[in-house]
Design an enzyme around this catalytic site. Structure first.
Site, PDB file in Angstrom:
ATOM      1  N   THR A  11       0.746  -1.098   0.339  1.00  0.00           N
ATOM      2  CA  THR A  11       0.031   0.149  -0.067  1.00  0.00           C
ATOM      3  C   THR A  11       0.904   1.414   0.278  1.00  0.00           C
ATOM      4  O   THR A  11       0.596   2.040  -0.583  1.00  0.00           O
ATOM      5  CB  THR A  11      -1.185  -0.313   0.971  1.00  0.00           C
ATOM      6  OG1 THR A  11      -2.009  -1.233   1.450  1.00  0.00           O
ATOM      7  CG2 THR A  11      -1.808   1.501   1.719  1.00  0.00           C
ATOM      8  N   SER A  54       2.117  -7.930  -1.316  1.00  0.00           N
ATOM      9  CA  SER A  54       2.822  -8.691   0.098  1.00  0.00           C
ATOM     10  C   SER A  54       2.372  -9.511  -0.226  1.00  0.00           C
ATOM     11  O   SER A  54       2.972 -10.916   0.408  1.00  0.00           O
ATOM     12  CB  SER A  54       2.827  -7.894   1.403  1.00  0.00           C
ATOM     13  OG  SER A  54       1.826  -8.236   2.152  1.00  0.00           O
ATOM     14  N   THR A  87       1.314  -4.751   4.327  1.00  0.00           N
ATOM     15  CA  THR A  87       1.206  -5.202   5.642  1.00  0.00           C
ATOM     16  C   THR A  87       1.328  -6.278   5.443  1.00  0.00           C
ATOM     17  O   THR A  87       1.176  -6.645   7.077  1.00  0.00           O
ATOM     18  CB  THR A  87       0.685  -3.791   6.510  1.00  0.00           C
ATOM     19  OG1 THR A  87      -1.091  -3.919   5.313  1.00  0.00           O
ATOM     20  CG2 THR A  87       1.144  -2.605   6.513  1.00  0.00           C
ATOM     21  N   ASP A  88       0.087  -6.753   4.827  1.00  0.00           N
ATOM     22  CA  ASP A  88      -0.729  -8.503   4.980  1.00  0.00           C
ATOM     23  C   ASP A  88       0.463  -9.529   5.356  1.00  0.00           C
ATOM     24  O   ASP A  88      -0.157  -9.827   6.143  1.00  0.00           O
ATOM     25  CB  ASP A  88      -1.247  -8.643   4.042  1.00  0.00           C
ATOM     26  CG  ASP A  88      -2.505  -7.408   3.441  1.00  0.00           C
ATOM     27  OD1 ASP A  88      -2.410  -7.173   3.904  1.00  0.00           O
ATOM     28  OD2 ASP A  88      -2.885  -7.943   2.350  1.00  0.00           O
TER      29      ASP A  88
HETATM   30  N1  ASP Z   1      -3.097  -3.430   2.229  1.00  0.00           N
HETATM   31  C1  ASP Z   1      -2.461  -4.147   2.175  1.00  0.00           C
HETATM   32  C2  ASP Z   1      -0.534  -2.798   2.548  1.00  0.00           C
HETATM   33  O1  ASP Z   1      -0.961  -2.714   3.583  1.00  0.00           O
HETATM   34  C3  ASP Z   1      -1.676  -5.023   1.007  1.00  0.00           C
HETATM   35  C4  ASP Z   1       0.302  -5.751   1.515  1.00  0.00           C
HETATM   36  O2  ASP Z   1       0.070  -5.995   1.443  1.00  0.00           O
HETATM   37  O3  ASP Z   1       0.436  -5.816  -0.137  1.00  0.00           O
HETATM   38  O4  ASP Z   1      -0.376  -3.033   2.291  1.00  0.00           O
END
Ligand code: ASP
Length: 320
Positions: A11, A54, A87-88
């Site tokens: 993100t 991710s 973050t995932d």
């Molecule tokens: N929602 C996710 C992020 O926070 C997508 C990911 O993990 O790439 O980056």
């Protein structure tokens, strides 16, 4: 001295430029532009490792990232490394590096929950927090770190607890390792014993380590599906309890020499060793020769992948 920002996507790097929905598109240079405070902290250098969400990270890519960071550790000009990441599954990649990197140069993971096209995106402040943590003299010797929302966590303990809120990274039970007060890092915990450093042969790393969460009246087919797995990790209920429906299928896996690694599905606490004796209790897990993991299920699996890949499960987990 140089602070190297290794961008991998997520993100923090996402824009809606390509059509419907945001996707990772921004380069490392884009991420650090317009954050003048970074220049006061260190000379920033960027490296575009990947540009993926991710959940697209594989075990092989985690290994490649670990190798990249090891090379940076060998560069005497590099004072700290920041990895920007979705973050995932950030906690899984960060923990993979915690178990495989072993260098002296501080490594800090960060990301964002609000992409740059939204009001108040959190990427810039998270980058600043990571930079402050990475160059702090007391960051060394604390293993791989995760900096988010002005707090610093150890990769081993941290987990994503909210699907959308910016305050998503927590270290259950232990709390953060440090916080940012104005521009300073205040370390709240002493240095702890560091994780072992494993040096796997890349060819031995496999994603054939299965992971399942135990549920009420669990369907035994979910356990039988691990019949050709390299190992099975499972998050038992409570202090290490499983329904009778899956006890025999687990004994079948044990008889086939498939390593079993148990943890609790509770967000806090560990498995009991000698309280309950019913069928499916921790007593059964011991009869199954289960390894007992103190980590959450997703990190248990990362450790198991590396433990299988280095034939060293016993150095990572206790087998009570
Ligand atoms: N929602 C996710 C992020 O926070 C997508 C990911 O993990 O790439 O980056």
């Amino acid at each position: 001295m140089v602070l190297e920002v290794v961008s991998t996507g997520g993100t923090i790097a996402s824009t809606g430029d390509s059509g419907s929905g945001v996707e990772p598109e921004l380069s490392g240079d884009n991420l650090v532009a317009d954050i003048p405070e970074l220049e006061d902290i260190a000379d920033v250098r960027t490296r575009d490792f990947s540009n993926i969400p991710s959940p697209h990270f594989s075990i092989d890519r985690m290994w490649e990232l670990s190798q990249t960071v090891r090379k940076l550790d060998a560069d005497p000009d590099v004072e700290g490394v920041i990895v920007t990441h979705g973050t995932d599954i950030l906690e899984e990649t960060a923990y993979f590096l915690d178990l495989t990197y072993g260098g002296e140069t501080p490594v800090v993971f960060t990301g964002a929950m609000r992409n740059p096209s939204l009001q108040s995106p959190d990427g810039p402040v998270n980058l600043l927090t990571s930079a402050r943590a990475a160059v702090d003299a007391d960051a060394r010797g604390r293993g791989v770190l995760v900096a988010f929302n002005e707090r610093v966590h150890p990769a081993r303990d941290v987990t994503k607890v909210h699907s959308t809120n910016v305050d998503t990274f927590r270290s259950p039970e232990s709390g953060p390792l440090g916080v940012i007060d104005e521009t300073r890092v205040t370390w709240l915990r002493r240095r702890e014993e560091s994780s072992p450093t494993l040096d796997p042969d890349a060819a031995q790393l496999t994603n054939a380590v299965h992971a399942v969460t135990v549920t009420a009246d669990m369907n035994p087919a979910q356990i039988r599906a691990a019949g050709d797995a390299a190992a099975l990790c499972f998050a038992a209920t409570g202090a290490g309890h499983i329904p009778p429906s899956i006890v025999d299928p687990l004994f079948d896996l044990k008889d086939d020499d498939i390593p079993l690694i148990a943890t609790t599905r509770c967000p806090e606490g560990r498995l009991a060793r000698r309280t309950y004796g019913f069928r499916g209790s921790e007593a059964t897990l011991k009869e199954l020769d289960c390894y007992f993991s103190p980590l959450n299920l997703q990190k248990t699996r990362i450790a198991a992948v590396l433990g299988v890949g280095t034939d060293s499960l016993e150095s990572l987990f206790e087998q009570p």
